[in-house]
Design an enzyme around this catalytic site. Structure first.
Site, PDB file in Angstrom:
ATOM      1  CD  GLU A 195      -0.813   1.412   3.273  1.00 12.41           C
ATOM      2  OE1 GLU A 195      -1.148   2.405   2.593  1.00 12.41           O
ATOM      3  OE2 GLU A 195      -0.860   1.375   4.515  1.00 12.41           O
ATOM      4  CG  HIS A 370      -2.492   4.453   5.644  1.00  5.01           C
ATOM      5  ND1 HIS A 370      -2.909   3.290   5.028  1.00  5.01           N
ATOM      6  CD2 HIS A 370      -3.603   5.127   5.980  1.00  5.01           C
ATOM      7  CE1 HIS A 370      -4.235   3.284   4.990  1.00  5.01           C
ATOM      8  NE2 HIS A 370      -4.687   4.384   5.565  1.00  5.01           N
TER       9      HIS A 370
END
Lengths: 556, 556
Positions: A195, A370
């Site tokens: 990601e 993240h």
């Protein structure tokens, strides 16, 4: 269109060049395994659209091949499309205990729970399909129970990271499985899908524990009520709020449907520990001493109908924000939501509350789930993939992620920056981007799923800007002549007397009809076009507006 | 409503609890002097609105008192409302040479230049009105030739800062008049109005020179074309781009109407020095060696129709962005524009360009023109006001500015956080917030100025979400009976065959009409209401949509 035998294909149906509606697929011979099925919220250009979900036309076409949907974690951009997907392709869904809890909430709402096949897995599970087998590893993120996935295929191993960061001191004790990742890397990774959300940000993500410390300090300093808003699914942050409330001897009320639901799932399934007797009902808040109460609520993005926003405008029945209360927004604004959030902050200040929120410099009340650049490089280093596809991000994020991959040794030319629908085929250990499958966005608009297209959206845009003007002509079928004056009606066009415009529009319409009839060009489609043209011109010159012009013929 | 004699009144017609449409007024006995007249761009909730300007009803009511409009600087949020204002109240406009240049551009567009009375002033000017006199001091901001204002009134001196920062090394050598400010402070300031944009940000604004250094470095490193986008009015930044181009022996092309216009004004009036022969036409760009060319263009906010965005999608005729080109976005995104900007960045990366833009950490290519907390404290310290009104900002900014004022010695209770329309009256040296004058927002929608209200906007909102459904009934006037089947037409509602819905709507309509006729309740407004109600219910149940339902009666 369909895959050759003994070719391994990887593609996305959503999540590339966008944030949201993640859906990736691994295909080998007769098998397709899906990873995630998220939704995305429309931006303001998609007027009237409720939700965007992946377009699964390719899967429907190949429905006999689809073996499973594996879900990495329970965020909306990974599970929000599941009910719509299962209505069309009822395949087994594999997910961890907490993720399943959230999926079940959704399926219940859509009345699909009973016919769905939900299979609980954990990081030690192994799934065997005909040609592929699948194993997992734990990753840390801003929601409990997250997985990375390893696909063991005859061509080699494919790793999908899910959403992740490395947090060596996670607040929930859910550590990343770094040793297992190292083993997977040593075994050999043919292709990594990782990601890219924070690929533009230098450094390493701060630890979630930092938030806990700031929350605790704020609770200790607070002299009256404390109101905390965060993402309901960020259970470790919720836990830290619970801990701070416990330490400062406050009761806790939950406001907002998703907060109540998700916290319910988390408590029931053992992901959240709340001391007995701590939770109170919202109606008890105003009755208690303010220094004994805390509120945990939804609405950290400033959503106008959520609890936080309603509290800020005094519209949450039974709960008043008073001077001296402390409001903590323990979340960063998602791009696009900045203005809604600051307007909530303004309202709380106007009520006399102390507000702790992010500005230019951070408030310490939020860390990203993240990984930043160093997290991403660590993953790439552990996995040592031959090939790399950066996923989960807009173009510039994928681009920066490629540079990071190259900086830790992925060969130039071995990174594929692809679009939704682009297929990377791997055969004899060589990856190539070759084909394209048809993909798009499926719009959910009320009960209409997938039938709303650009044409309708263009109409709505036009209506939203200058409204519409209808001119109704009544004609005698027998004589082909106008029976009465045209009737002109408008909506959304002007907010004042427009009898002058109406008079001119009627006159122009009659003139146009007469001219065309004299020239024997009295077919309705010709007339309609000509009426539209002359009225549009007239209206624009008069008003500098361009409403939708709708001539309507009634034949008697 | 009107002011007593010998009372000094201060109020805003725009700029408080908002960013934009700044307009402040000082009133004493028979005189009103206006400061600035800006516009504001609508957010996405104001469908179809082009512009928002201050509501000047109070000034129109007191038009004999209005002596002058004094303009602090040439940004849109300070001058954008001037043409609309002068159309109604043609008073003399006082501004500096550069500011006047920009105002003239606007008045030309509106064909108002000839009848307007524009008076050039500078920081040494003195204006005398009947009871008030006015002097000025230089401030530094992100546009040339900015003024702060001192109103000398019988009650005492009022200072309005304009927009400012302190920059001890400004790129244009336009230093703040700190010594003069100190004198003004020593003379005594009864009330300070100071701008609050960055009151939330700790520290001191960085110097504009920093941007110059980063721009120069980027130009030196660039191997092919360089494209820089910034605010056209930030002439010192434009100058630094010109300097960098000169140093690296590049020609410079200007793209975008406002860049061409504003740079023209700046060169003509001596605010910008461009070496002879440096400027080239856009069509020459593709013909030259890329390392010899730079482009300066509008669109730094990602506006879809501006030059930068069109370059990023390959839609700027005659100018191609190629791999290896360097794109510099030398501006921060204004809140609300983040997504447009990142989408432009994505597009440039996809074309293979190197893009230098702001992310979490700054790119060094932008500094704010508005003072941070230490700048604001320095202004407060220099002016030593008795009373303070923080202006130019949303509530939280005004709130923080108050705290800053108190931290440097303004007495608690002497700061007024007010709204547009709230009046602070000063009499015998005592300030009180007492009255309110009527204010609002005036919407510009095509040629309609001020006639568009909430009602029309609600209609547009409804149309934008679910479109509309018209049901046309044709009745015989004589018999009061339906002559034919109702005609059902929709726009923006569904994008698919809806013959089933149409059939049901027609049936429901006929049923409703018949029922009401039998009950002798056949007045059209009763029928209309009932038709709307039953169709709305039916449509919502069937589609979960709520279009605008418009029954129309045609009587023959």
């Amino acid at each position: 269109m369909s895959t050759k035998k003994n070719v391994l294909s990887i593609f996305a149906l959503g999540g590339l060049n966008e944030i949201g509606k993640n859906m990736y697929a691994i295909e080998y011979s007769n098998e397709i395994v899906i990873i995630d099925c998220g939704n995305k919220f429309p931006d303001e250009s998609l007027l009237g659209i409720d939700l965007i979900i992946p377009d699964i036309a390719y899967l429907v076409e190949n429905k006999d091949k689809v073996r499973a949907l594996i879900v990495t974690h329970g965020h909306e951009d990974h599970i929000g499309g599941i009910p719509f997907f299962l209505k069309i392709l009822n395949v087994p869904v594999y997910a961890t205990r907490f993720t399943l809890g959230l999926i079940e909430l959704k399926l219940k709402e859509h009345k699909l729970l009973r016919e769905s096949e939900l299979v609980e897995i954990n990081s030690n599970s192994n799934l065997k399909f005909e040609e592929m087998s699948v194993s997992f590893f734990k990753v840390t993120h801003s929601i409990p129970d997250c997985l990375g996935i390893v696909f063991h295929t005859p061509e080699g191993n494919i790793v999908h990271t899910g959403d992740f960061k490395f947090d060596l001191t996670p607040a929930n004790n859910e550590h990343s499985d770094i040793h297992k990742m190292a083993e997977i890397g040593n075994e050999g990774v043919l292709l990594l899908l990782s990601e890219s959300t924070n690929a533009e940000r230098p450094g390493l993500t701060p630890s979630e524990q930092m938030v806990g410390e700031h929350v605790e300090t704020a609770f200790m300093k607070a002299e009256r009520k404390v109101i905390v808003s965060t993402f309901a699914s960020n259970i470790s942050r919720v836990q830290q709020v619970v801990n701070a409330a416990h330490k400062t001897k406050r009761k806790l009320a939950l406001l907002g449907r998703s907060m109540v639901n998700v916290v319910g799932v988390a408590m029931e399934r053992g992901y959240l520990i709340v001391p007995d007797g701590m939770l109170i009902d919202p109606h008890e808040i105003n009755e208690m001493a303010p220094e004994k109460v805390a509120i945990l609520c939804t609405g950290s993005q400033g959503e106008p109908l959520a609890a936080l926003s309603r509290l800020s405008t005094g519209n949450f029945r039974g709960v008043d924000i008073l001077p001296g209360d402390t409001v903590i927004i323990a979340a960063g604004p998602i791009p696009g939501n900045e203005r809604n959030v600051t307007s909530v902050v303004d309202n709380f200040f106007a009520l006399g509350a102390k507000v702790i929120y992010g500005t230019g410099s951070t408030s310490g009340m939020h860390v990203s789930g993240h990984g930043y650049q160093e997290d991403l490089k660590l993953m790439l280093t552990l996995m040592k993939p031959k090939y790399f596809i950066p996923i989960h991000g807009e173009f510039r994020m994928l681009h920066h992620h490629r540079l990071l991959a190259e900086s830790v040794g992925v060969e130039r030319g071995n990174t594929f920056i692809i679009n939704n629908g682009d297929v990377v085929d791997i055969e004899h250990n060589i990856a190539r981007q070759t084909r394209k499958i048809p993909v798009g966005s499926t719009y959910v608009d009320g009960r209409d799923v997938g039938t709303v297209g650009e044409f309708l959206l263009r109409d709505r845009k036009k209506l939203s800007e200058d409204g519409m003007l209808m001119i109704i002509l009544t004609m005698s079928k027998a004589e082909g002549k106008l029976i009465s004056e045209p009737e002109t009606i408008s909506r959304g066009f002007v907010d004042r007397d427009f009898s002058e415009i109406r008079r001119d529009v009627n006159r122009l319409t009659i003139e146009t009809v007469n001219e065309l009839q004299e020239a024997n060009r009295n077919q309705w489609n010709v007339m309609k076009k000509q009426i539209k043209k002359s009225i549009r011109q007239y209206i624009y010159t008069q008003t500098k507006k361009d409403p939708m012009i709708v001539p309507i013929l009634i034949e008697i």
